[in-house]
Design a protein around this motif. Structure first.
Motif, PDB file in Angstrom:
ATOM      1  N   MET A  20      59.772 -10.321  65.955  1.00 53.17           N
ATOM      2  CA  MET A  20      61.194 -10.058  66.154  1.00 53.17           C
ATOM      3  C   MET A  20      61.465  -9.755  67.623  1.00 53.17           C
ATOM      4  O   MET A  20      60.615  -9.186  68.318  1.00 53.17           O
ATOM      5  N   VAL A  21      62.638 -10.159  68.075  1.00 50.72           N
ATOM      6  CA  VAL A  21      63.038  -9.958  69.465  1.00 50.72           C
ATOM      7  C   VAL A  21      64.276  -9.074  69.497  1.00 50.72           C
ATOM      8  O   VAL A  21      65.269  -9.347  68.806  1.00 50.72           O
ATOM      9  N   MET A  22      64.199  -8.016  70.289  1.00 55.32           N
ATOM     10  CA  MET A  22      65.325  -7.085  70.387  1.00 55.32           C
ATOM     11  C   MET A  22      66.514  -7.732  71.085  1.00 55.32           C
ATOM     12  O   MET A  22      66.374  -8.368  72.134  1.00 55.32           O
ATOM     13  N   PRO A  57      70.448  -4.195  63.036  1.00 56.22           N
ATOM     14  CA  PRO A  57      71.521  -4.661  63.922  1.00 56.22           C
ATOM     15  C   PRO A  57      71.117  -4.793  65.387  1.00 56.22           C
ATOM     16  O   PRO A  57      71.820  -5.459  66.161  1.00 56.22           O
ATOM     17  N   PHE A  58      70.025  -4.178  65.779  1.00 58.26           N
ATOM     18  CA  PHE A  58      69.592  -4.225  67.175  1.00 58.26           C
ATOM     19  C   PHE A  58      68.622  -5.378  67.439  1.00 58.26           C
ATOM     20  O   PHE A  58      68.191  -5.578  68.568  1.00 58.26           O
ATOM     21  N   ILE A  59      68.289  -6.133  66.384  1.00 56.04           N
ATOM     22  CA  ILE A  59      67.336  -7.237  66.494  1.00 56.04           C
ATOM     23  C   ILE A  59      68.105  -8.550  66.578  1.00 56.04           C
ATOM     24  O   ILE A  59      69.026  -8.790  65.802  1.00 56.04           O
ATOM     25  N   GLY A  60      67.717  -9.405  67.525  1.00 58.00           N
ATOM     26  CA  GLY A  60      68.451 -10.648  67.728  1.00 58.00           C
ATOM     27  C   GLY A  60      67.821 -11.867  67.084  1.00 58.00           C
ATOM     28  O   GLY A  60      68.518 -12.703  66.522  1.00 58.00           O
ATOM     29  N   LYS A  61      66.488 -11.990  67.163  1.00 59.41           N
ATOM     30  CA  LYS A  61      65.839 -13.215  66.707  1.00 59.41           C
ATOM     31  C   LYS A  61      64.592 -12.911  65.884  1.00 59.41           C
ATOM     32  O   LYS A  61      63.956 -11.868  66.057  1.00 59.41           O
ATOM     33  N   LYS A  77      68.901 -13.360  59.145  1.00 54.48           N
ATOM     34  CA  LYS A  77      69.625 -12.125  58.822  1.00 54.48           C
ATOM     35  C   LYS A  77      69.999 -12.040  57.340  1.00 54.48           C
ATOM     36  O   LYS A  77      70.248 -10.944  56.824  1.00 54.48           O
ATOM     37  N   THR A  78      70.029 -13.180  56.664  1.00 55.21           N
ATOM     38  CA  THR A  78      70.342 -13.173  55.235  1.00 55.21           C
ATOM     39  C   THR A  78      69.108 -13.461  54.373  1.00 55.21           C
ATOM     40  O   THR A  78      69.222 -13.560  53.158  1.00 55.21           O
ATOM     41  N   ALA A 121      61.228  -0.457  62.163  1.00 59.18           N
ATOM     42  CA  ALA A 121      61.730   0.919  62.123  1.00 59.18           C
ATOM     43  C   ALA A 121      60.621   1.898  62.494  1.00 59.18           C
ATOM     44  O   ALA A 121      60.847   2.856  63.248  1.00 59.18           O
ATOM     45  N   TRP A 122      59.411   1.654  61.967  1.00 59.69           N
ATOM     46  CA  TRP A 122      58.287   2.538  62.308  1.00 59.69           C
ATOM     47  C   TRP A 122      58.057   2.559  63.813  1.00 59.69           C
ATOM     48  O   TRP A 122      57.890   3.628  64.410  1.00 59.69           O
ATOM     49  N   LEU A 123      58.045   1.385  64.448  1.00 60.55           N
ATOM     50  CA  LEU A 123      57.786   1.325  65.883  1.00 60.55           C
ATOM     51  C   LEU A 123      58.872   2.044  66.671  1.00 60.55           C
ATOM     52  O   LEU A 123      58.580   2.805  67.599  1.00 60.55           O
ATOM     53  N   GLY A 124      60.129   1.808  66.289  1.00 60.93           N
ATOM     54  CA  GLY A 124      61.222   2.493  66.981  1.00 60.93           C
ATOM     55  C   GLY A 124      61.088   3.998  66.899  1.00 60.93           C
ATOM     56  O   GLY A 124      61.270   4.717  67.895  1.00 60.93           O
TER      57      GLY A 124
END
Length: 254
Positions: free
Chosen positions: A110-112, A130-134, A178-179, A213-216
């Motif tokens: 995933m890319v922020m 919501p903070f992840i783009g790709k 995203k879906t 989420a864990w990494l954040g």
């Protein structure tokens, strides 16, 4: 900085350069805690960046698969840093002799899209999304300096930059992911045209977004954060494969 941290980073760096295997880190500089191990990692990464004239571009998360946690005796994941010069596009041919070990992980990357702000409430899959783009299909190559990485202890693996070696990336998806139900997304690892391993996104802490989420949350506890553009591999979605010279690896994410 404690000499043991510098000594451990130097030992790991020199072992990388010489492709030398050992039973474990020297006892005199083995990190007693994960906090110290991440300090060793930081020093090791700084040496790698300088030696290879590269830069860090994100993170790898390891030990997000319960079977691997059990194997290593870990109660949570760990992270390492990804470097620009060891990140490749799909189709690359890598020399087996460049690695001491060639452990292949099929992973969701995933890319922020934006910086992850500090939060008083721990992030969850829903609140980090919501903070992840790709989303990118990815393969991580794991390499390490040990005769048996399952016996060295989690702090040795953290110190050795999370035993990260390289990342190979497929085409990014900026919208349809995203879906998707990433937890039920099937992954197939082919070796020389034959299916070798299978799994799903559920093997990554139930869902790759849980790993994000864990990494954040982990980085925030260390006074750090994820930044826009950071690339993160989220952990093995199916059993790993130890590649040999001549192998052709293909991973199908559906």
């Amino acid at each position: 900085m404690a000499n043991s941290v510098i000594d451990a980073a130097k030992w790991l760096f020199e072992s990388r350069l010489t492709k030398t295997m050992h039973d474990n880190l020297p006892e005199a500089c083995y990190p007693a805690t994960a906090e110290i191990a991440y300090k060793v990692q930081e020093q090791l990464v700084a040496r790698i960046v300088m030696n290879r004239n590269t830069r860090t571009i994100g993170y790898k998360i390891g030990c997000t698969n319960q079977s691997i946690m059990d194997l290593l005796g870990a109660d949570e994941p760990f992270y390492g840093r990804i470097m620009d010069d060891s990140t490749y596009s799909s189709g690359v041919r890598l020399s087996a002799s460049d690695f001491t070990h060639r452990i292949v992980d099929a992973e969701f990357m995933m890319v922020m899209d934006s910086d992850l702000p500090d939060s008083e409430t721990p992030y969850s899959a829903e609140t980090v999304k919501p903070f992840i783009g790709k989303l990118l299909p990815a393969v991580e190559l794991v390499d390490h300096r040990f005769t048996d990485f399952t016996k060295v202890g989690i702090n040795a693996l953290i110190s050795d930059n999370g035993i990260h070696a390289a990342s190979i990336l497929g085409e990014p998806d900026a919208e349809s992911w995203k879906t998707m139900d990433l937890g039920n997304r099937e992954v197939k690892l082919f070796v020389n045209g034959t299916i070798k391993e299978t799994g799903t996104g559920a093997n990554v802490l139930g869902n790759p977004l849980n790993a994000m989420a864990w990494l954040g949350n982990c980085l925030q506890s260390q006074g750090r954060t994820l930044h826009a553009g950071d690339m993160i591999t989220t952990g093995a979605a199916c059993p790993v494969y130890s590649a040999i010279a001549g192998d052709r690896i293909l991973v199908d994410y559906g």
